[in-house]
Design a protein around this motif. Structure first.
Motif, PDB file in Angstrom:
ATOM      1  N   THR A 149      -3.096  -5.148   1.632  1.00  0.00           N
ATOM      2  CA  THR A 149      -1.769  -5.644   1.278  1.00  0.00           C
ATOM      3  C   THR A 149      -0.939  -4.939   0.464  1.00  0.00           C
ATOM      4  OG1 THR A 149      -3.086  -7.792   0.785  1.00  0.00           O
ATOM      5  CG2 THR A 149      -0.825  -7.955  -0.259  1.00  0.00           C
ATOM      6  N   PRO A 150       0.332  -4.635   0.760  1.00  0.00           N
ATOM      7  CA  PRO A 150       1.366  -3.666  -0.110  1.00  0.00           C
ATOM      8  C   PRO A 150       1.296  -4.427  -1.441  1.00  0.00           C
ATOM      9  CG  PRO A 150       2.118  -4.035   2.125  1.00  0.00           C
ATOM     10  CD  PRO A 150       0.663  -5.004   1.927  1.00  0.00           C
ATOM     11  N   GLY A 151       1.553  -3.522  -2.435  1.00  0.00           N
ATOM     12  CA  GLY A 151       1.492  -3.903  -3.676  1.00  0.00           C
ATOM     13  C   GLY A 151       0.314  -4.097  -4.444  1.00  0.00           C
ATOM     14  N   SER A 152      -0.906  -4.095  -3.885  1.00  0.00           N
ATOM     15  CA  SER A 152      -1.848  -4.665  -4.705  1.00  0.00           C
ATOM     16  C   SER A 152      -2.791  -3.252  -4.866  1.00  0.00           C
ATOM     17  CB  SER A 152      -2.918  -5.328  -3.446  1.00  0.00           C
ATOM     18  OG  SER A 152      -4.404  -5.711  -4.110  1.00  0.00           O
ATOM     19  N   ILE A 153      -3.336  -3.508  -6.241  1.00  0.00           N
ATOM     20  CA  ILE A 153      -4.480  -2.597  -6.618  1.00  0.00           C
ATOM     21  C   ILE A 153      -5.681  -3.314  -7.292  1.00  0.00           C
ATOM     22  CG2 ILE A 153      -2.567  -0.978  -7.775  1.00  0.00           C
ATOM     23  CD1 ILE A 153      -3.598  -2.011 -10.589  1.00  0.00           C
ATOM     24  N   ARG A 368      11.817  -1.316  -6.614  1.00  0.00           N
ATOM     25  CA  ARG A 368      11.617  -2.384  -7.524  1.00  0.00           C
ATOM     26  C   ARG A 368      10.958  -3.694  -7.002  1.00  0.00           C
ATOM     27  NH1 ARG A 368      11.803   0.530 -11.408  1.00  0.00           N
ATOM     28  NH2 ARG A 368      13.344   0.822 -12.956  1.00  0.00           N
ATOM     29  N   ARG A 369      10.785  -3.564  -5.514  1.00  0.00           N
ATOM     30  CA  ARG A 369       9.837  -4.642  -5.158  1.00  0.00           C
ATOM     31  C   ARG A 369       8.642  -4.377  -5.626  1.00  0.00           C
ATOM     32  NH1 ARG A 369      11.095  -3.365   0.921  1.00  0.00           N
ATOM     33  NH2 ARG A 369      11.047  -1.518   0.129  1.00  0.00           N
ATOM     34  N   MET A 370       7.819  -5.478  -6.041  1.00  0.00           N
ATOM     35  CA  MET A 370       6.518  -5.215  -6.438  1.00  0.00           C
ATOM     36  C   MET A 370       5.559  -4.615  -5.452  1.00  0.00           C
ATOM     37  SD  MET A 370       5.907  -8.338  -9.268  1.00  0.00           S
ATOM     38  CE  MET A 370       6.841  -9.607  -8.335  1.00  0.00           C
ATOM     39  N   SER A 371       6.034  -5.150  -4.231  1.00  0.00           N
ATOM     40  CA  SER A 371       5.129  -4.844  -3.119  1.00  0.00           C
ATOM     41  C   SER A 371       5.221  -3.445  -2.645  1.00  0.00           C
ATOM     42  CB  SER A 371       5.205  -5.605  -1.871  1.00  0.00           C
ATOM     43  OG  SER A 371       6.710  -5.721  -1.481  1.00  0.00           O
ATOM     44  N   ALA A 372       6.426  -2.881  -3.239  1.00  0.00           N
ATOM     45  CA  ALA A 372       6.708  -1.382  -2.769  1.00  0.00           C
ATOM     46  C   ALA A 372       6.885  -0.481  -3.938  1.00  0.00           C
ATOM     47  CB  ALA A 372       8.091  -1.255  -2.168  1.00  0.00           C
ATOM     48  N   ASN A 373       6.270  -0.982  -5.244  1.00  0.00           N
ATOM     49  CA  ASN A 373       6.209  -0.260  -6.391  1.00  0.00           C
ATOM     50  C   ASN A 373       5.095   1.045  -6.269  1.00  0.00           C
ATOM     51  OD1 ASN A 373       5.654   0.527  -9.293  1.00  0.00           O
ATOM     52  ND2 ASN A 373       7.078  -0.902  -9.719  1.00  0.00           N
ATOM     53  N   ARG A 374       5.640   2.060  -6.513  1.00  0.00           N
ATOM     54  CA  ARG A 374       4.649   3.430  -6.376  1.00  0.00           C
ATOM     55  C   ARG A 374       3.442   3.348  -7.206  1.00  0.00           C
ATOM     56  NH1 ARG A 374       7.741   8.771  -6.566  1.00  0.00           N
ATOM     57  NH2 ARG A 374       5.850   9.490  -5.696  1.00  0.00           N
ATOM     58  N   HIS A 375       3.627   2.624  -8.299  1.00  0.00           N
ATOM     59  CA  HIS A 375       2.453   2.306  -9.092  1.00  0.00           C
ATOM     60  C   HIS A 375       1.180   1.740  -8.539  1.00  0.00           C
ATOM     61  CE1 HIS A 375       5.687   3.287 -12.197  1.00  0.00           C
ATOM     62  NE2 HIS A 375       4.352   4.003 -12.764  1.00  0.00           N
ATOM     63  N   ALA A 376       1.472   0.913  -7.631  1.00  0.00           N
ATOM     64  CA  ALA A 376       0.723   0.105  -6.863  1.00  0.00           C
ATOM     65  C   ALA A 376       0.133   0.863  -5.560  1.00  0.00           C
ATOM     66  CB  ALA A 376       1.138  -1.293  -6.338  1.00  0.00           C
ATOM     67  N   ASN A 377       0.527   2.244  -5.345  1.00  0.00           N
ATOM     68  CA  ASN A 377       0.030   3.138  -4.628  1.00  0.00           C
ATOM     69  C   ASN A 377      -0.081   4.154  -5.215  1.00  0.00           C
ATOM     70  OD1 ASN A 377      -0.788   4.463  -2.215  1.00  0.00           O
ATOM     71  ND2 ASN A 377       1.162   4.326  -1.061  1.00  0.00           N
ATOM     72  N   GLY A 378      -0.997   4.386  -5.962  1.00  0.00           N
ATOM     73  CA  GLY A 378      -0.983   5.509  -7.289  1.00  0.00           C
ATOM     74  C   GLY A 378      -1.038   7.052  -6.619  1.00  0.00           C
ATOM     75  N   GLY A 379      -1.504   6.957  -5.412  1.00  0.00           N
ATOM     76  CA  GLY A 379      -1.865   8.464  -4.971  1.00  0.00           C
ATOM     77  C   GLY A 379      -0.462   9.098  -4.656  1.00  0.00           C
ATOM     78  N   THR A 380       0.557   8.344  -4.644  1.00  0.00           N
ATOM     79  CA  THR A 380       1.718   8.852  -4.387  1.00  0.00           C
ATOM     80  C   THR A 380       2.393   9.522  -5.576  1.00  0.00           C
ATOM     81  OG1 THR A 380       3.051   6.842  -4.897  1.00  0.00           O
ATOM     82  CG2 THR A 380       2.309   7.152  -2.550  1.00  0.00           C
ATOM     83  N   LEU A 381       1.771   9.165  -6.718  1.00  0.00           N
ATOM     84  CA  LEU A 381       2.335   9.680  -8.057  1.00  0.00           C
ATOM     85  C   LEU A 381       1.276  10.447  -8.760  1.00  0.00           C
ATOM     86  CD1 LEU A 381       3.010   6.065  -9.848  1.00  0.00           C
ATOM     87  CD2 LEU A 381       4.731   7.925  -8.969  1.00  0.00           C
ATOM     88  N   LEU A 382       0.265  10.690  -8.168  1.00  0.00           N
ATOM     89  CA  LEU A 382      -1.083  11.531  -8.661  1.00  0.00           C
ATOM     90  C   LEU A 382      -0.591  13.140  -8.621  1.00  0.00           C
ATOM     91  CD1 LEU A 382      -3.831  11.327  -9.573  1.00  0.00           C
ATOM     92  CD2 LEU A 382      -4.469  11.952  -7.076  1.00  0.00           C
TER      93      LEU A 382
END
Length: 801
Positions: A149-153, A368-382
């Motif tokens: 599910t996009p946006g989920s951690i 800004r969409r919660m389902s597209a927020n990069r913090h919910a796909n943290g590897g992109t910020l790592l």
């Protein structure tokens, strides 16, 4: 004025409408669309827009999923979307009631994100049909808010961890708001109850904000929930006692509830902004009373009021699938169609099945969409950690087995400098349940104190709101914080007493499953590994006794997929440094390191340690005497205390059985024992046979339960000749050496094992064995008289003759 507005909201007296008529229409349309899509996922596999009368073949043959919590989750999601657009909020959404999966999937599809990552599930009638069919369907997706599910951690299939995940995500993310929905069933779990206290560790100046929403819909699977049934005043006092300012939004009329929630969110976000302004601009470090929301709605809101004459909405019958037998029962088929049409899909989707503009306009844009927020796909910020050279902390050795050091104290100096090197990046924290100093890692306090935003006393030490060492006496909360921190793109390290890491067995399960699943999701970027240091271990808990003795977490870990888990048993400080450096650099693993904290003999200099850890296991030539012939026996070991006892046993063999050729093998990476077909670190059969032989006795001294070694090696050719010593649930408050004696892991038992299993030993072996048995009797008598181990045990060093 702030308290007055709080009272007004708490009593549902909304001071003026927060929404215009058009905004209200937008929010209501989105909510109805999300609810429609949620019901469709549970029930339908065809005719997604009801363009023709509903037929039995349009309904799934197996009805799976959970409806009861879903409309509340959808309600909260759309209201957060409005606020994100209005205030440009950077937010992610954590759904504690994980069975609300259809709702979160529906919202991500409405936001377009779902179709971006899964183009085959297009944002039209064709894609809607696929969206419906795939849910809880073979080859499809789970019913939880899963990694897919996009946006989920946070999957939420196991309840209790939403709030600790939320705070972990907020640490060191000053611009992030984590919207954490706590289900009232979940609120009954121990981990969740403790995690309310996370607000005492959140720094409003440098961390983000967590907005908890306690969603009271009244029922679990078949019972009422505690917090929904206590007096509202008692609930208010409880939440205020936790340190929050609760705002209550209660009701069932959609129009009124939209206005109430919109107004409440405006008040709440004003408070959050004010708290952060005071801390960041005015320097007010007083612990704030963070706002939270209590949302009280009917379970299964907007669903059927009754089914077959029995109450459904607002009762436990709405928890899962409100009614079944839809294909077989015409009345249920008609009820389903009536339910679906109550959302007026013809007003929500155009002729092609796309959401209408009224809905599209309220969706946030881009990230800004919660389902597209990069913090919910943290590897992109790592970002990689800045790492000091671990070699500079090495214990200097002239000879193996003659110098003592505390392995974890040495590691603490390394971790101190890892923290120092990454202070500016603010992407590394140390986690543990009140054991950092006990586990000899307290050098980190030279760089950072412990995080603490509750009351300070003048005599307190190493406490600060700025602290980066996270300690709370709850393994669950530490684990949840760390998972949230890792999943949003940062790095961490978790130290714990070995026996009590079992408290998070289930949390480890869920994280390992998450990592296993994400490896097959291309858009999920790898995250930093979750690394455990298990110390204060079974063989040095002699003062605490039996209750503190359990090495079984390793057994639990190796049940998981081999591409996720790693287990390391470094025998000394230098190997521990090498292993820790490797683990902190790794991605998408769960690493388990087991190492003692007490002063112990050191065996390898740094160069030898690096090579040994690189191989994962190896023959210690300096301890072996079989270089010019085949060994008569292989003495293998894994773990610091088993390594010590093995070397002491080899010393005895050299003294009393000098004719024997002995090969000593030490194992650092436990997974090396498995075949390469079972684990990527596994040795090939040829390499394993060369090292362990195929027909010679192998006496294996192991740190944990001995049957695990048999399990890992049962397919090896030497397995019929393998004899393993390890922990066998014998323990008490006694001396360190007596602990190994109680479990037959001591040097004397190991030599007797050799005598019993090497056929070439002559008749004099009987005298040697009797001497060893006498030494065990001497040991028992000595400790009962002196309360300490014999000098020959405590003063033993590796001999050089």
């Amino acid at each position: 004025m702030e308290d007055q507005r709080a009272t007004q909201v708490a009593t549902n007296e909304v001071p003026g409408a927060a929404l215009s008529d058009y905004e209200l229409a937008q929010i209501d349309a989105w909510w109805r669309a999300a609810n429609y899509l949620s019901v469709g996922q549970i029930y339908l596999m065809d005719n997604p827009l009801l363009r023709e009368p509903l037929q039995p073949e349009h309904v799934k043959p197996r009805l799976l999923g959970h409806w009861g919590t879903t409309p509340g989750l959808n309600f909260l999601y759309v209201h957060m979307n409005r606020l994100i657009r209005e205030r440009d909020v950077n937010a992610i959404y954590i759904a504690g009631p994980g069975h609300g999966g259809p709702g979160l999937v529906a919202n991500t599809w409405l936001e377009r994100t779902y179709s971006e990552v899964y183009p085959e599930v297009s944002r039209d009638a064709v894609g809607m049909k696929r969206l419906f069919t795939q849910f809880s369907f073979p080859g499809g997706i789970p019913s939880h808010v899963a990694p897919e599910t996009p946006g989920s951690i946070h999957e939420g299939g196991e309840l209790g961890y939403s709030l600790s995940h939320a705070f972990g995500a907020a640490f060191d993310n000053p611009d992030l708001v984590v919207f954490a929905v706590v289900g009232d069933g979940e609120a009954e779990t121990g981990p969740l109850a403790t995690s309310w206290h996370s607000n005492k560790f959140l720094n409003p100046a440098r961390d983000g904000a967590v907005l908890p929403v306690l969603h009271l819909n009244g029922y679990k699977i078949a019972n009422p929930t505690v917090l929904a049934r206590i007096d509202p005043e008692e609930l208010d006092e409880l939440l205020r006692g936790y340190g929050y300012r609760p705002y209550v939004v209660e009701g069932s009329d959609p129009q009124e509830m939209h206005q109430k929630m919109a107004e409440t969110l405006e008040i709440v976000f004003d408070e959050i902004e004010a708290i952060q302004f005071r801390a960041r601009v005015e320097g007010d470090v007083t612990r704030p009373r963070w706002p939270m929301i209590v949302l009280r709605t009917p379970k299964g809101w907007t669903g059927p009021k009754t089914v077959d004459g029995k109450k459904t909405e607002g009762f436990w019958r709405a928890h899962q699938v409100p009614f079944g037998e839809v294909r077989e029962n015409p009345e249920h088929l008609a009820l389903l169609e009536e339910w679906l049409r109550s959302y007026r899909p013809e007003d929500l989707f155009d002729a092609s099945g796309r959401p209408v503009d009224l809905i599209n306009q309220i969706a946030p844009l881009g990230e800004r969409r919660m389902s597209a927020n990069r913090h919910a796909n943290g590897g992109t910020l790592l970002k990689p950690l800045t790492m000091p050279d671990f070699r500079q902390y090495a214990v200097r050795l002239d000879q193996p087995g003659t110098h003592r050091a505390e392995a974890t104290r040495i590691l603490g100096q390394f971790l101190r400098d890892v923290m120092q090197a990454n202070l500016d990046a603010r992407n590394f924290r140390l986690f543990g349940p009140d054991e950092t100093a006990s586990n000899r890692l307290d050098a980190v306090y030279e760089v950072s104190p412990k995080a603490w935003d509750a009351t300070h006393c003048e005599f307190d030490t190493d406490l600060s709101v700025e602290g980066r060492v996270m300690e709370i006496l709850s393994e669950h909360t530490c684990q949840g914080w760390l998972e949230g921190y890792l999943l949003t793109g940062r790095h961490g390290f978790f130290s714990c007493y070995e026996a009590f890491i079992h408290i998070v067995d289930s949390m480890f399960n869920q994280h390992a499953k998450w990592l296993k699943t994400t490896r097959h999701i291309p858009w999920r970027a790898p995250i930093a590994s979750l690394t455990y240091l298990l110390t204060s271990h079974v063989w040095r808990q002699d003062h605490n006794g039996f209750s503190h003795q359990d090495p079984g977490f390793i057994d639990h870990v190796v049940n998981k997929k081999s591409d996720v888990i790693r287990v390391y048993l470094p025998p000394d400080a230098n190997t521990l440094l090498s292993v820790a450096d490797h683990c902190l650099r790794s991605r998408n693993y769960v690493n388990v390191i087991v190492a003692g904290k007490q002063p112990a003999l050191q065996f390898l200099d740094q160069d030898a340690a690096v090579k040994h850890c690189t191989h994962g296991l190896g023959i210690w030539g300096w301890a072996s005497n079989d270089q010019d012939s085949e060994p008569d026996v292989v003495m293998a070991c894994a773990g610091d205390v088993p390594t010590l006892e093995t070397l002491a046993a080899v010393d005895l063999i050299r003294q009393y059985l000098p004719e024997l050729r002995v090969r000593v093998i030490n194992v650092v990476d436990l997974m090396k024992l498995q075949p390469e077909s079972e684990h990527p670190h596994g040795l090939s059969d040829r390499a394993f046979d060369q090292m362990f032989t195929t027909d010679k006795p192998v006496i294996f001294a192991y740190h944990g339960y001995p049957w695990l070694i048999h399990r890992l090696t049962y397919r090896r050719r030497c397995h019929p000749h393998l004899h393993v010593r390890g922990y066998k649930e014998e323990g008490t408050t006694t001396t360190p050496f007596d602990m190994v004696v109680l479990n037959d892991l001591d040097r004397f038992h190991l030599v007797m094992d050799v005598i019993d299993r090497v056929p070439s030993i002559g008749a004099h072996a009987a005298y040697v064995k009797q001497m060893l048995e006498d030494r065990l009797l001497d040991h028992k008598a000595y400790i009962r008289t002196h309360g300490a181990d014999m000098p020959e045990i405590t003063q033993w060093r590796w001999p050089y003759r």
